[in-house]
Design an enzyme around this catalytic site. Structure first.
Site, PDB file in Angstrom:
ATOM      1  N   LEU A 179      -9.748 -11.113 -38.307  1.00  0.00           N
ATOM      2  CA  LEU A 179      -9.632 -12.432 -38.941  1.00  0.00           C
ATOM      3  C   LEU A 179      -9.396 -12.328 -40.444  1.00  0.00           C
ATOM      4  CD1 LEU A 179     -12.460 -14.256 -36.934  1.00  0.00           C
ATOM      5  CD2 LEU A 179      -9.993 -14.443 -36.599  1.00  0.00           C
ATOM      6  N   SER A 227     -23.605  -7.050 -41.442  1.00  0.00           N
ATOM      7  CA  SER A 227     -24.802  -7.769 -41.846  1.00  0.00           C
ATOM      8  C   SER A 227     -25.248  -8.693 -40.716  1.00  0.00           C
ATOM      9  CB  SER A 227     -24.479  -8.584 -43.110  1.00  0.00           C
ATOM     10  OG  SER A 227     -25.357  -9.661 -43.212  1.00  0.00           O
ATOM     11  N   PRO A 238       1.816 -17.366 -16.295  1.00  0.00           N
ATOM     12  CA  PRO A 238       1.234 -16.163 -15.673  1.00  0.00           C
ATOM     13  C   PRO A 238       1.587 -14.895 -16.435  1.00  0.00           C
ATOM     14  CG  PRO A 238       3.298 -16.718 -14.584  1.00  0.00           C
ATOM     15  CD  PRO A 238       3.133 -17.702 -15.737  1.00  0.00           C
ATOM     16  N   GLY A 242     -18.708  -5.725 -38.573  1.00  0.00           N
ATOM     17  CA  GLY A 242     -19.025  -5.225 -37.229  1.00  0.00           C
ATOM     18  C   GLY A 242     -18.838  -6.285 -36.170  1.00  0.00           C
ATOM     19  N   LYS A 246      -8.253 -12.104 -15.602  1.00  0.00           N
ATOM     20  CA  LYS A 246      -7.394 -13.213 -16.042  1.00  0.00           C
ATOM     21  C   LYS A 246      -5.954 -12.925 -15.622  1.00  0.00           C
ATOM     22  CE  LYS A 246      -5.634 -15.300 -20.289  1.00  0.00           C
ATOM     23  NZ  LYS A 246      -5.668 -15.318 -21.759  1.00  0.00           N
TER      24      LYS A 246
HETATM   25  P1  FAD Z   1     -16.132 -11.570 -37.460  1.00  0.00           P
HETATM   26  O1  FAD Z   1     -16.523 -11.696 -36.054  1.00  0.00           O
HETATM   27  O2  FAD Z   1     -16.331 -12.754 -38.354  1.00  0.00           O
HETATM   28  O3  FAD Z   1     -16.912 -10.337 -38.066  1.00  0.00           O
HETATM   29  C1  FAD Z   1     -17.050 -10.161 -39.446  1.00  0.00           C
HETATM   30  C2  FAD Z   1     -18.034  -9.051 -39.731  1.00  0.00           C
HETATM   31  O4  FAD Z   1     -18.058  -8.814 -41.125  1.00  0.00           O
HETATM   32  C3  FAD Z   1     -19.453  -9.342 -39.299  1.00  0.00           C
HETATM   33  O5  FAD Z   1     -20.027  -8.195 -38.733  1.00  0.00           O
HETATM   34  C4  FAD Z   1     -20.143  -9.651 -40.612  1.00  0.00           C
HETATM   35  O6  FAD Z   1     -21.509  -9.338 -40.575  1.00  0.00           O
HETATM   36  C5  FAD Z   1     -19.398  -8.727 -41.553  1.00  0.00           C
HETATM   37  N1  FAD Z   1     -19.481  -9.140 -42.949  1.00  0.00           N
HETATM   38  C6  FAD Z   1     -18.846 -10.168 -43.556  1.00  0.00           C
HETATM   39  N2  FAD Z   1     -19.209 -10.241 -44.857  1.00  0.00           N
HETATM   40  C7  FAD Z   1     -20.076  -9.221 -45.060  1.00  0.00           C
HETATM   41  C8  FAD Z   1     -20.811  -8.775 -46.185  1.00  0.00           C
HETATM   42  N3  FAD Z   1     -20.761  -9.384 -47.371  1.00  0.00           N
HETATM   43  N4  FAD Z   1     -21.608  -7.700 -46.021  1.00  0.00           N
HETATM   44  C9  FAD Z   1     -21.699  -7.057 -44.836  1.00  0.00           C
HETATM   45  N5  FAD Z   1     -21.033  -7.439 -43.744  1.00  0.00           N
HETATM   46  C10 FAD Z   1     -20.236  -8.515 -43.854  1.00  0.00           C
HETATM   47  N6  FAD Z   1      -9.469 -14.053 -29.953  1.00  0.00           N
HETATM   48  C11 FAD Z   1      -8.977 -13.672 -28.757  1.00  0.00           C
HETATM   49  O7  FAD Z   1      -8.344 -12.622 -28.654  1.00  0.00           O
HETATM   50  N7  FAD Z   1      -9.201 -14.449 -27.653  1.00  0.00           N
HETATM   51  C12 FAD Z   1      -9.829 -15.626 -27.716  1.00  0.00           C
HETATM   52  O8  FAD Z   1     -10.022 -16.276 -26.693  1.00  0.00           O
HETATM   53  C13 FAD Z   1     -10.278 -16.090 -28.980  1.00  0.00           C
HETATM   54  N8  FAD Z   1     -10.887 -17.290 -29.121  1.00  0.00           N
HETATM   55  C14 FAD Z   1     -11.249 -17.717 -30.373  1.00  0.00           C
HETATM   56  C15 FAD Z   1     -11.739 -19.005 -30.556  1.00  0.00           C
HETATM   57  C16 FAD Z   1     -12.065 -19.465 -31.837  1.00  0.00           C
HETATM   58  C17 FAD Z   1     -12.546 -20.864 -32.035  1.00  0.00           C
HETATM   59  C18 FAD Z   1     -11.952 -18.601 -32.948  1.00  0.00           C
HETATM   60  C19 FAD Z   1     -12.335 -19.062 -34.325  1.00  0.00           C
HETATM   61  C20 FAD Z   1     -11.473 -17.319 -32.759  1.00  0.00           C
HETATM   62  C21 FAD Z   1     -11.098 -16.876 -31.497  1.00  0.00           C
HETATM   63  N9  FAD Z   1     -10.546 -15.614 -31.308  1.00  0.00           N
HETATM   64  C22 FAD Z   1     -10.092 -15.235 -30.090  1.00  0.00           C
HETATM   65  C23 FAD Z   1     -10.475 -14.679 -32.417  1.00  0.00           C
HETATM   66  C24 FAD Z   1     -11.625 -13.689 -32.303  1.00  0.00           C
HETATM   67  O9  FAD Z   1     -12.836 -14.388 -32.299  1.00  0.00           O
HETATM   68  C25 FAD Z   1     -11.572 -12.726 -33.462  1.00  0.00           C
HETATM   69  O10 FAD Z   1     -10.310 -12.120 -33.529  1.00  0.00           O
HETATM   70  C26 FAD Z   1     -12.591 -11.642 -33.278  1.00  0.00           C
HETATM   71  O11 FAD Z   1     -13.849 -12.179 -33.064  1.00  0.00           O
HETATM   72  C27 FAD Z   1     -12.611 -10.732 -34.468  1.00  0.00           C
HETATM   73  O12 FAD Z   1     -13.331 -11.256 -35.519  1.00  0.00           O
HETATM   74  P2  FAD Z   1     -13.614 -10.305 -36.748  1.00  0.00           P
HETATM   75  O13 FAD Z   1     -14.283  -9.083 -36.267  1.00  0.00           O
HETATM   76  O14 FAD Z   1     -12.344 -10.161 -37.509  1.00  0.00           O
HETATM   77  O15 FAD Z   1     -14.580 -11.182 -37.647  1.00  0.00           O
END
Ligand code: FAD
Length: 503
Positions: free
Chosen positions: A338, A44, A101, A17, A83
């Site tokens: 990710l 979680s 830009p 989430g 932006k």
């Molecule tokens: P997460 O945010 O890690 O979510 C994972 C989810 O899975 C969580 O809800 C967690 O609870 C759940 N989960 C995992 N394991 C379990 C389990 N065993 N049981 C139940 N639930 C579980 N993107 C941009 O577009 N612009 C930006 O400026 C940008 N800056 C960034 C800077 C940094 C340093 C980093 C690292 C990333 C950046 N990103 C950026 C990327 C962006 O943060 C991610 O693409 C975005 O947050 C999506 O993350 P996610 O949902 O894939 O993973």
């Protein structure tokens, strides 16, 4: 004989989430409607989300419009700002700044690209920068912003922009949207994954509480860990560290400033770069660095010494490996976010890649037969898309004159993919930009960064001679004048937000 079996997928489980999970849930709820299938999202609170994705590119407008979001409400609820592009400081060389830009530079004339005319004048010694021909860049330099208005051929009719927002508030906003449309949220940690004996397809996930959640299609949005795609299905990861060497980030919010900028700033530091993302209620900052070249403590110290205001928390550290999951879709699991890989945040592409993953999945939405050809096509498209973005990011690191730290010297001298070398060669000849049809970054982006990082062309596109040199000078002077007067018409971003979408 016609196959009358019902193959429709009726149970979709989204694991995670974060931004990826809720963006996927909201899009599916909107596009599939309430009755097509049950959509369950598991997250979680103990594990939490990455929560630092705060800058976007203009394509997010397509996603928001698809959901039917009211843009002012969206900006208000996410403490967002606008932006117009990214300012790069100290990247090509120390003391040098350039702007990437959104929207085009100038206008094409007589069927010839604007870039060709600019290149011709540039080689003839004309001092004007590309930025002088971009409304977004001219307006950004003075902190101005407004949305496009109906102004005929004026560039004010075409203002390209994206958003900065608070990632936590964005996920909450989308969660509300998805839940209102029938998505069911389950809180709890997944501790076990059940696979079908005959083919290894995922059947169910089990929570710590003992609850079992069954599904037919699983979307893995579990973040870097790739709970299903990697930990269960062992898909494999292609590591891009040799080209994109940063593997950590220290992030810290600080107090916002009264007139915040309508652009992201990226400042090159000794072992990586620092972002500054202004929001209404705070400014997001982070130092993305290579742990081979600097320690966590040194990174945090540099970050804290370079903030616009008082820090609002202690720095938070994140670890990652740049690269991509070898296959984003395996069996009945599609990785989005990710869990499918991470290029690095320099050009704010991750959220776009989430949106693009969802769009591709909807285009190739499976039934229980899971046709392999669709899956293979999805994986191929994902690979091409991420490699194209990767090359664009590598360009920023590689095209630098900097040799003042081991990090920059390494970047400057590294070998780059052949696909990128070809782009350099084409530019170095006649200043040409070549890109594949579906490539995310357009000619403006390549031009801005190639020129900004100091790549030099020996010649210019010969067809730019359709206009005489004097005529070219006169027309480009007119374009600069129009950009200037158009920018003068725009209010300050802070004023625009105050009048339209203040939180
Ligand atoms: P997460 O945010 O890690 O979510 C994972 C989810 O899975 C969580 O809800 C967690 O609870 C759940 N989960 C995992 N394991 C379990 C389990 N065993 N049981 C139940 N639930 C579980 N993107 C941009 O577009 N612009 C930006 O400026 C940008 N800056 C960034 C800077 C940094 C340093 C980093 C690292 C990333 C950046 N990103 C950026 C990327 C962006 O943060 C991610 O693409 C975005 O947050 C999506 O993350 P996610 O949902 O894939 O993973």
């Amino acid at each position: 004989m016609t196959d009358t079996t019902d193959h429709r997928i009726r149970k979709i489980v989204i694991v995670g989430g974060g931004t990826a999970g809720w963006m996927t849930a909201a899009a599916m709820a909107k596009l599939l409607g309430r009755d097509f299938a049950d959509i369950t999202l598991v997250e979680s609170d103990d594990i939490g989300i990455v929560g630092v994705g705060e800058a976007t590119i203009p394509q997010i407008g397509i996603y928001n419009r698809m959901l039917g979001l009211d843009e002012d409400e969206f900006v208000r609820k996410t403490q967002g700002s606008f932006k117009l592009g990214i300012q790069f400081v100290d990247w090509g060389r120390k003391g040098h700044t350039y702007f990437h830009p959104f929207g085009p530079f100038g206008v094409d004339m007589e069927g010839v690209s604007f870039h060709a005319y600019w290149q011709r004048l540039h080689l003839a010694g004309d001092p004007h920068r590309l930025e002088d021909y971009s409304l977004q860049a001219v307006a950004a330099a003075e902190n101005r912003f407004m949305r496009a208005i109906d102004a005929g051929r004026s560039p004010l009719s075409r203002i390209a922009y994206a958003f900065h927002f608070d990632a936590g508030l964005y996920a909450r906003f989308l969660r509300g949207f998805a839940e209102e449309r029938g998505v069911v949220r389950r809180e709890g940690k997944i501790v076990d994954v059940e696979q079908r004996a005959e083919d290894g397809f995922i059947q169910a996930v089990k929570l710590e509480s003992g609850e079992r959640i069954e599904g037919e299609l699983f979307i893995d949005c579990s973040g870097f860990r790739g709970l299903l795609i990697e930990q269960t299905l062992k898909t494999g990861y292609e590591d891009w560290t040799r080209w994109l060497p940063c593997d950590r980030a220290a992030a810290v919010p600080c107090e916002s400033v009264p007139t915040f900028t309508p652009y992201t700033r990226s400042t090159a530091r000794d072992a990586g770069w620092q972002w500054r993302i202004p929001l209404q209620h705070r400014t997001g900052n982070g130092y993305v660095y290579s742990s081979d070249h600097i320690s966590d403590d040194q990174a945090a110290e540099t970050l804290l010494a370079n903030l616009d205001g008082k820090p609002l928390a202690d720095p938070r550290f994140l670890r990652f490996v740049t690269g991509r999951r070898k296959q984003a879709w395996v069996k009945n699991v599609v990785a989005i976010g990710l869990s499918s890989g991470f290029i690095e945040p320099l050009e704010s592409t991750s959220i776009h890649l989430i949106q693009s993953g969802v769009a591709k999945l909807m285009q190739m939405f499976p039934d229980k037969r899971f046709e392999p050809a669709d899956r293979e096509r999805f994986n191929r498209m994902t690979q091409v898309e991420t490699e194209q973005v990767r090359d664009f990011i590598i360009l920023h690191y590689h095209l630098t004159e900097r040799d003042d730290t081991p990090f920059w010297d390494r970047c400057r001298t590294m070998d780059v993919p052949d696909s990128l070398k070809e782009k350099y060669r084409l530019f170095e000849g006649y200043g040409r930009i070549f890109r594949e049809n579906d490539e995310l970054f357009n000619d403006t982006s390549w031009m801005a960064v190639m020129v900004g990082q100091g790549l030099k062309a020996r010649g210019y596109d010969p067809v730019a001679d359709v206009l005489s040199l004097d005529e070219t000078r006169a027309r480009l002077a007119e374009i600069r004048r129009v950009m200037r007067t158009s920018a003068d018409y725009m209010p300050l971003q802070t004023e625009f937000i105050r009048n339209n979408c203040a939180a």
